[in-house]
Design a protein around this motif. Structure first.
Motif, PDB file in Angstrom:
ATOM      1  N   VAL A 125      19.171  -8.019  97.719  1.00  0.00           N
ATOM      2  CA  VAL A 125      19.811  -8.397  99.436  1.00  0.00           C
ATOM      3  C   VAL A 125      21.369  -7.164 100.107  1.00  0.00           C
ATOM      4  O   VAL A 125      21.359  -6.497 101.495  1.00  0.00           O
ATOM      5  N   LEU A 126      22.209  -7.482  99.065  1.00  0.00           N
ATOM      6  CA  LEU A 126      23.712  -6.523  99.195  1.00  0.00           C
ATOM      7  C   LEU A 126      23.279  -5.414  98.877  1.00  0.00           C
ATOM      8  O   LEU A 126      24.116  -4.174  99.862  1.00  0.00           O
ATOM      9  N   GLN A 127      22.376  -4.433  98.138  1.00  0.00           N
ATOM     10  CA  GLN A 127      21.934  -3.280  98.049  1.00  0.00           C
ATOM     11  C   GLN A 127      21.294  -2.736  99.772  1.00  0.00           C
ATOM     12  O   GLN A 127      21.923  -1.742 100.685  1.00  0.00           O
ATOM     13  N   SER A 128      20.807  -4.122 100.696  1.00  0.00           N
ATOM     14  CA  SER A 128      20.482  -3.523 102.208  1.00  0.00           C
ATOM     15  C   SER A 128      20.896  -3.864 102.845  1.00  0.00           C
ATOM     16  O   SER A 128      21.434  -2.965 104.100  1.00  0.00           O
ATOM     17  N   TYR A 129      22.431  -4.489 102.774  1.00  0.00           N
ATOM     18  CA  TYR A 129      23.732  -4.259 103.166  1.00  0.00           C
ATOM     19  C   TYR A 129      24.302  -3.095 103.355  1.00  0.00           C
ATOM     20  O   TYR A 129      25.119  -2.863 104.157  1.00  0.00           O
ATOM     21  N   GLN A 130      24.545  -2.700 102.269  1.00  0.00           N
ATOM     22  CA  GLN A 130      25.406  -1.687 101.812  1.00  0.00           C
ATOM     23  C   GLN A 130      24.562  -0.747 102.293  1.00  0.00           C
ATOM     24  O   GLN A 130      25.893   0.903 102.790  1.00  0.00           O
ATOM     25  N   GLN A 131      23.213  -0.183 102.833  1.00  0.00           N
ATOM     26  CA  GLN A 131      23.141   1.510 103.628  1.00  0.00           C
ATOM     27  C   GLN A 131      23.137   0.961 104.944  1.00  0.00           C
ATOM     28  O   GLN A 131      22.681   1.880 105.707  1.00  0.00           O
ATOM     29  N   ARG A 132      23.269   0.117 105.541  1.00  0.00           N
ATOM     30  CA  ARG A 132      23.757  -0.541 107.050  1.00  0.00           C
ATOM     31  C   ARG A 132      24.613   0.793 107.707  1.00  0.00           C
ATOM     32  O   ARG A 132      24.115   0.990 109.296  1.00  0.00           O
ATOM     33  N   PRO A 133      25.756   0.667 107.086  1.00  0.00           N
ATOM     34  CA  PRO A 133      27.058   1.512 107.468  1.00  0.00           C
ATOM     35  C   PRO A 133      26.550   3.080 107.398  1.00  0.00           C
ATOM     36  O   PRO A 133      26.022   4.210 108.638  1.00  0.00           O
ATOM     37  N   GLN A 134      25.460   3.396 106.625  1.00  0.00           N
ATOM     38  CA  GLN A 134      24.518   4.448 106.621  1.00  0.00           C
ATOM     39  C   GLN A 134      23.821   4.599 107.558  1.00  0.00           C
ATOM     40  O   GLN A 134      23.644   5.796 108.505  1.00  0.00           O
ATOM     41  N   ILE A 135      22.655   3.564 107.767  1.00  0.00           N
ATOM     42  CA  ILE A 135      21.769   4.224 108.709  1.00  0.00           C
ATOM     43  C   ILE A 135      23.138   3.809 110.762  1.00  0.00           C
ATOM     44  O   ILE A 135      22.847   5.077 111.212  1.00  0.00           O
ATOM     45  N   LEU A 136      24.118   3.267 111.026  1.00  0.00           N
ATOM     46  CA  LEU A 136      24.818   3.492 111.607  1.00  0.00           C
ATOM     47  C   LEU A 136      25.173   4.775 112.187  1.00  0.00           C
ATOM     48  O   LEU A 136      25.189   4.985 113.067  1.00  0.00           O
ATOM     49  N   VAL A 137      26.180   4.906 111.132  1.00  0.00           N
ATOM     50  CA  VAL A 137      26.763   6.047 111.056  1.00  0.00           C
ATOM     51  C   VAL A 137      25.602   8.124 111.190  1.00  0.00           C
ATOM     52  O   VAL A 137      26.171   8.877 111.930  1.00  0.00           O
ATOM     53  N   GLY A 138      24.698   7.706 109.901  1.00  0.00           N
ATOM     54  CA  GLY A 138      23.543   8.828 110.434  1.00  0.00           C
ATOM     55  C   GLY A 138      23.205   8.865 111.997  1.00  0.00           C
ATOM     56  O   GLY A 138      23.083   9.421 112.626  1.00  0.00           O
ATOM     57  N   TYR A 139      23.098   7.974 112.621  1.00  0.00           N
ATOM     58  CA  TYR A 139      22.520   7.407 114.082  1.00  0.00           C
ATOM     59  C   TYR A 139      23.814   8.074 114.837  1.00  0.00           C
ATOM     60  O   TYR A 139      22.799   9.090 115.919  1.00  0.00           O
ATOM     61  N   TYR A 140      24.138   7.673 114.804  1.00  0.00           N
ATOM     62  CA  TYR A 140      25.252   8.463 115.469  1.00  0.00           C
ATOM     63  C   TYR A 140      25.639   9.508 115.281  1.00  0.00           C
ATOM     64  O   TYR A 140      24.980  10.905 116.299  1.00  0.00           O
ATOM     65  N   ILE A 141      24.958  10.589 114.063  1.00  0.00           N
ATOM     66  CA  ILE A 141      25.379  11.602 113.489  1.00  0.00           C
ATOM     67  C   ILE A 141      24.373  12.450 114.672  1.00  0.00           C
ATOM     68  O   ILE A 141      24.366  13.619 114.662  1.00  0.00           O
ATOM     69  N   ARG A 142      23.052  12.111 114.019  1.00  0.00           N
ATOM     70  CA  ARG A 142      22.042  12.899 114.801  1.00  0.00           C
ATOM     71  C   ARG A 142      21.691  12.870 116.232  1.00  0.00           C
ATOM     72  O   ARG A 142      21.413  14.097 116.818  1.00  0.00           O
ATOM     73  N   LYS A 143      22.502  11.559 116.928  1.00  0.00           N
ATOM     74  CA  LYS A 143      22.847  11.461 118.740  1.00  0.00           C
ATOM     75  C   LYS A 143      23.800  12.704 118.912  1.00  0.00           C
ATOM     76  O   LYS A 143      23.508  13.636 119.378  1.00  0.00           O
ATOM     77  N   GLN A 144      25.236  12.747 118.446  1.00  0.00           N
ATOM     78  CA  GLN A 144      25.594  14.059 118.817  1.00  0.00           C
ATOM     79  C   GLN A 144      25.230  14.923 118.414  1.00  0.00           C
ATOM     80  O   GLN A 144      25.432  16.128 119.148  1.00  0.00           O
ATOM     81  N   LEU A 145      24.562  15.689 117.404  1.00  0.00           N
ATOM     82  CA  LEU A 145      23.923  17.260 117.619  1.00  0.00           C
ATOM     83  C   LEU A 145      22.498  17.045 117.725  1.00  0.00           C
ATOM     84  O   LEU A 145      22.687  18.768 118.726  1.00  0.00           O
ATOM     85  N   ASN A 146      22.107  15.995 118.428  1.00  0.00           N
ATOM     86  CA  ASN A 146      21.313  16.379 119.499  1.00  0.00           C
ATOM     87  C   ASN A 146      21.880  16.943 120.554  1.00  0.00           C
ATOM     88  O   ASN A 146      21.338  17.657 121.787  1.00  0.00           O
ATOM     89  N   ALA A 147      22.511  16.198 120.620  1.00  0.00           N
ATOM     90  CA  ALA A 147      23.470  16.225 122.303  1.00  0.00           C
ATOM     91  C   ALA A 147      23.780  17.629 122.420  1.00  0.00           C
ATOM     92  O   ALA A 147      24.165  18.238 123.659  1.00  0.00           O
ATOM     93  N   LYS A 148      24.634  18.131 121.711  1.00  0.00           N
ATOM     94  CA  LYS A 148      25.054  19.449 121.524  1.00  0.00           C
ATOM     95  C   LYS A 148      24.098  20.490 121.735  1.00  0.00           C
ATOM     96  O   LYS A 148      24.379  21.603 121.920  1.00  0.00           O
ATOM     97  N   VAL A 149      22.653  20.527 120.875  1.00  0.00           N
ATOM     98  CA  VAL A 149      21.984  22.064 121.388  1.00  0.00           C
ATOM     99  C   VAL A 149      20.684  21.562 122.529  1.00  0.00           C
ATOM    100  O   VAL A 149      20.340  22.037 123.169  1.00  0.00           O
ATOM    101  N   LYS A 150      21.011  20.364 123.149  1.00  0.00           N
ATOM    102  CA  LYS A 150      20.170  20.235 124.389  1.00  0.00           C
ATOM    103  C   LYS A 150      20.345  21.706 125.272  1.00  0.00           C
ATOM    104  O   LYS A 150      21.786  22.032 125.647  1.00  0.00           O
ATOM    105  N   PRO A 151      19.293  22.240 126.403  1.00  0.00           N
ATOM    106  CA  PRO A 151      19.998  23.165 127.160  1.00  0.00           C
ATOM    107  C   PRO A 151      20.672  22.677 128.532  1.00  0.00           C
ATOM    108  O   PRO A 151      20.572  21.264 128.637  1.00  0.00           O
ATOM    109  N   CYS A 152      21.690  23.559 129.276  1.00  0.00           N
ATOM    110  CA  CYS A 152      22.179  23.191 129.581  1.00  0.00           C
ATOM    111  C   CYS A 152      21.178  22.741 131.200  1.00  0.00           C
ATOM    112  O   CYS A 152      20.804  23.877 131.163  1.00  0.00           O
TER     113      CYS A 152
END
Length: 250
Positions: free
Chosen positions: A223-250
């Motif tokens: 359970v503790l291992q799964s908890y420790q992955q949660r900040p990674q999941i949130l930040v990873g999702y944020y990074i992916r969103k930001q990069l996808n937004a930057k490569v979208k065509p105008c």
């Protein structure tokens, strides 16, 4: 941090997450650093002295590398106050052990006080990511940063203890009344240094326990291992969103 860079590699689909990612800072024993695409993953040790050394050198590195549009996020674990274990706290302000939003440092024999507010818009964006993921409880709140893991955090299980259970509970309930959601040991220096350098920054920590209910971890290792992955999941999702937004065509 190596596990995080492997996770990011998979999330961004840039490289094979099973590839070998060398420690860029293998020549020093102060911290480890890994890179995939535009993401650096750096360990910062335990406590304010360790993270401040790393940040001084990281900020210099980013400056000399002429990096722009930089965002720095600290991810880690913490003790919660009045919230369920496994909750992810995005810090809006770091406060000291007296609940004041400040970071004090002695420079040339004089006490210098610096602001510890973190980027409000970034905190809101991360909260929205948590809502979109809908995998775990995500909140924005104040984080208390202490200079010690035991007495500084009102623990009863250290080598020394000069207070009672009631005094501990009174202190933690006062912290809860001050809208403090969690406790850790790096956020004040992190917030102050990032603000001083003009870099967008966030602190994202999962709570491993509710300190109002005890000092010892009671959840299983899995359970503790799964908890420790949660900040990674949130930040990873944020990074992916930001990069996808930057490569979208105008």
């Amino acid at each position: 941090m190596k596990a995080f860079i492997e996770y990011v590699a998979a999330e961004l689909s840039m490289e094979d997450p099973k590839s070998e990612y060398p420690n860029i800072c293998a020549g020093t024993d102060r911290y480890a650093m890994y890179k995939v695409g535009p993401v650096l993953s750096v360990s910062h040790g335990m406590g304010i002295p360790s993270i401040s050394i790393m940040l001084h050198e990281l900020i210099k590195l980013l400056h000399h590398a002429r990096c722009t549009d930089v965002t720095i996020m600290r991810i880690g674990t913490s003790g919660g106050i009045g919230i369920e274990p496994g909750s992810v706290v995005v810090t809006k302000t770091s406060v000291d052990a007296t609940f004041q939003p400040k970071f004090e440092q002695v420079i040339l024999g004089k006490t210098v006080v610096r602001n510890t507010d973190l980027d409000e818009s970034l905190a809101k964006e991360l909260l929205q990511c948590g809502i979109e993921l809908n995998q775990f409880h995500t909140v924005v709140g104040k984080t208390m940063c202490t200079l010690d893991f035991y007495e500084g955090q009102a623990r009863l299980d250290g080598a020394f203890c000069s207070y009672t259970e009631k005094e501990k509970q009174d202190y933690l309930h006062k912290a809860q009344e001050a809208e403090i959601c969690n406790i850790e040991m790096e956020s004040s220096a992190f917030a102050a240094m990032c603000k001083l350098s003009g870099v967008r920054a966030a602190v994202v920590c999962v709570t491993l326990l509710d300190r109002l209910k005890g000092d010892q971890l009671s959840s299983s290792h899995e359970v503790l291992q799964s908890y420790q992955q949660r900040p990674q999941i949130l930040v990873g999702y944020y990074i992916r969103k930001q990069l996808n937004a930057k490569v979208k065509p105008c």
